[in-house]
Design a protein around this motif. Structure first.
Motif, PDB file in Angstrom:
ATOM      1  N   MET A  41      -7.770 -34.043 -27.655  1.00 17.36           N
ATOM      2  CA  MET A  41      -6.946 -33.055 -26.963  1.00 17.36           C
ATOM      3  C   MET A  41      -7.731 -31.993 -26.199  1.00 17.36           C
ATOM      4  N   LEU A  43      -9.706 -29.804 -23.639  1.00 10.07           N
ATOM      5  CA  LEU A  43      -9.860 -29.854 -22.187  1.00 10.07           C
ATOM      6  C   LEU A  43     -11.243 -29.328 -21.819  1.00 10.07           C
ATOM      7  N   LEU A  90      -6.901 -34.074 -15.621  1.00  6.77           N
ATOM      8  CA  LEU A  90      -5.872 -33.112 -15.228  1.00  6.77           C
ATOM      9  C   LEU A  90      -6.369 -32.261 -14.072  1.00  6.77           C
ATOM     10  N   PRO A 102      -2.598 -17.583 -13.854  1.00  7.57           N
ATOM     11  CA  PRO A 102      -2.488 -18.778 -14.696  1.00  7.57           C
ATOM     12  C   PRO A 102      -2.741 -20.039 -13.873  1.00  7.57           C
ATOM     13  N   LEU A 103      -3.084 -21.092 -14.561  1.00 11.88           N
ATOM     14  CA  LEU A 103      -3.316 -22.379 -13.910  1.00 11.88           C
ATOM     15  C   LEU A 103      -2.006 -23.148 -13.809  1.00 11.88           C
ATOM     16  N   PHE A 105      -0.748 -26.933 -13.483  1.00 16.53           N
ATOM     17  CA  PHE A 105      -1.297 -28.257 -13.722  1.00 16.53           C
ATOM     18  C   PHE A 105      -0.411 -29.357 -13.154  1.00 16.53           C
ATOM     19  N   GLY A 106      -1.067 -30.439 -12.749  1.00 19.05           N
ATOM     20  CA  GLY A 106      -0.361 -31.673 -12.470  1.00 19.05           C
ATOM     21  C   GLY A 106      -0.098 -32.393 -13.783  1.00 19.05           C
TER      22      GLY A 106
ATOM     23  N   PHE B  35      -4.373 -16.655 -22.560  1.00 15.96           N
ATOM     24  CA  PHE B  35      -3.212 -17.438 -22.138  1.00 15.96           C
ATOM     25  C   PHE B  35      -2.767 -18.364 -23.272  1.00 15.96           C
ATOM     26  N   TYR B  37      -0.633 -22.140 -23.278  1.00 13.70           N
ATOM     27  CA  TYR B  37      -0.020 -23.219 -22.515  1.00 13.70           C
ATOM     28  C   TYR B  37       0.617 -24.206 -23.481  1.00 13.70           C
ATOM     29  N   GLN B  39       1.808 -28.289 -23.806  1.00  7.22           N
ATOM     30  CA  GLN B  39       1.691 -29.622 -23.249  1.00  7.22           C
ATOM     31  C   GLN B  39       2.660 -30.546 -23.972  1.00  7.22           C
ATOM     32  N   LEU B  45       0.566 -29.585 -18.579  1.00  9.61           N
ATOM     33  CA  LEU B  45       0.445 -28.292 -19.244  1.00  9.61           C
ATOM     34  C   LEU B  45       1.301 -27.260 -18.519  1.00  9.61           C
ATOM     35  N   PHE B  47       2.339 -23.201 -18.320  1.00 10.25           N
ATOM     36  CA  PHE B  47       1.938 -21.843 -18.646  1.00 10.25           C
ATOM     37  C   PHE B  47       3.061 -21.130 -19.396  1.00 10.25           C
ATOM     38  N   VAL B  89       1.800 -30.054 -27.798  1.00  7.00           N
ATOM     39  CA  VAL B  89       0.484 -29.501 -28.099  1.00  7.00           C
ATOM     40  C   VAL B  89       0.393 -28.144 -27.415  1.00  7.00           C
ATOM     41  N   PHE B  91      -1.977 -24.867 -26.368  1.00  3.40           N
ATOM     42  CA  PHE B  91      -3.363 -24.467 -26.112  1.00  3.40           C
ATOM     43  C   PHE B  91      -3.446 -22.967 -25.884  1.00  3.40           C
TER      44      PHE B  91
END
Lengths: 114, 116
Positions: A41, A43, A90, A102-103, A105-106, B35, B37, B39, B45, B47, B89, B91
């Protein structure tokens, strides 16, 4: 609805093949990233870009390469795939507000190299 | 060096139970952002929240709440009255001002199972 798109969603390919994972975003974000997610898991950042014509390597060493010719596009290429490249990849983007953004994500590309 | 530790690898609860996900971080920067996140099984993922290092006020959003304590370098996440849809999940992540915000470091994640 997704504003950042990754294709393909799943890819199974043989050893030695060249592959390109596509990532596009429609938010006009300057910063884009590639993360590798292992089965445990975690990243790991493998590449990032500040903007057009800028690319940097991340914390995890990777045999992949990236390019940033257009703001919205950040493809990742493996010249010769190996089983050790099997993972989930990702793509993410963020706007120019430095560290507080913040990011986005795809939904990832799950790569299996046989 | 920056580091994020999520000691709980997996948590399993029954629906309607409260659950807290732990996050401990390490940083030498005085200015940083934290942060969370989510998933889900679909893989993307999402936010949930960000908190800067100068704001220790706790936050509540519906069934979600976050407890930020600089004294213990922790940023814990509580889900109240958990639901099956919370299974995912989660993060915790850290971004330091010293890196220009270009390197967000993630914890190893906590997999939450909520059983009906």
């Amino acid at each position: 609805e997704a504003d950042i798109y990754q294709t393909p969603r799943y890819l199974v390919i043989g050893t030695g093949k060249k592959i390109t994972l596509e990532c596009s975003q429609t938010m006009g974000h300057d910063k884009m990233y590639w993360y590798q997610q292992d089965p445990g898991m975690e990243l790991h950042l493998i590449h990032y870009s500040y903007g057009v014509n800028s690319t940097e390597k991340g914390d995890l060493s990777s045999e992949s390469t990236v390019s940033r010719i257009r703001t919205e596009h950040f493809p990742l290429t493996l010249e010769s795939a190996r089983p050790s490249h099997t993972s989930q990849y990702l793509c993410a983007s963020s706007d120019r507000q430095t560290y507080n953004s913040p990011l986005h994500f795809g939904n990832g590309t799950r790569l299996t190299v046989t | 060096a920056q580091k994020v530790t999520q000691a709980q690898t997996e948590i399993s609860v029954v629906e309607k139970e409260d659950v807290t996900l732990d996050c401990v971080y390490e940083t030498r920067d005085t200015t940083y952002y934290l942060f969370w996140y989510k998933q889900p099984p679909s893989g993307e993922l999402v936010f949930l929240i960000r908190r800067n290092s100068f704001d220790e006020q706790n936050e509540i959003s519906g069934r979600y709440s976050w407890n930020f304590q600089k004294s213990t370098s922790s940023f814990n996440f509580t889900i109240t009255a958990s639901q099956v849809v919370d299974s995912a999940v989660y993060f915790c992540a850290l971004s330091e001002a010293g890196t220009g915000g270009f390197k967000t470091i993630f914890g190893a994640g906590t997999r939450l199972f909520v059983k009906a």
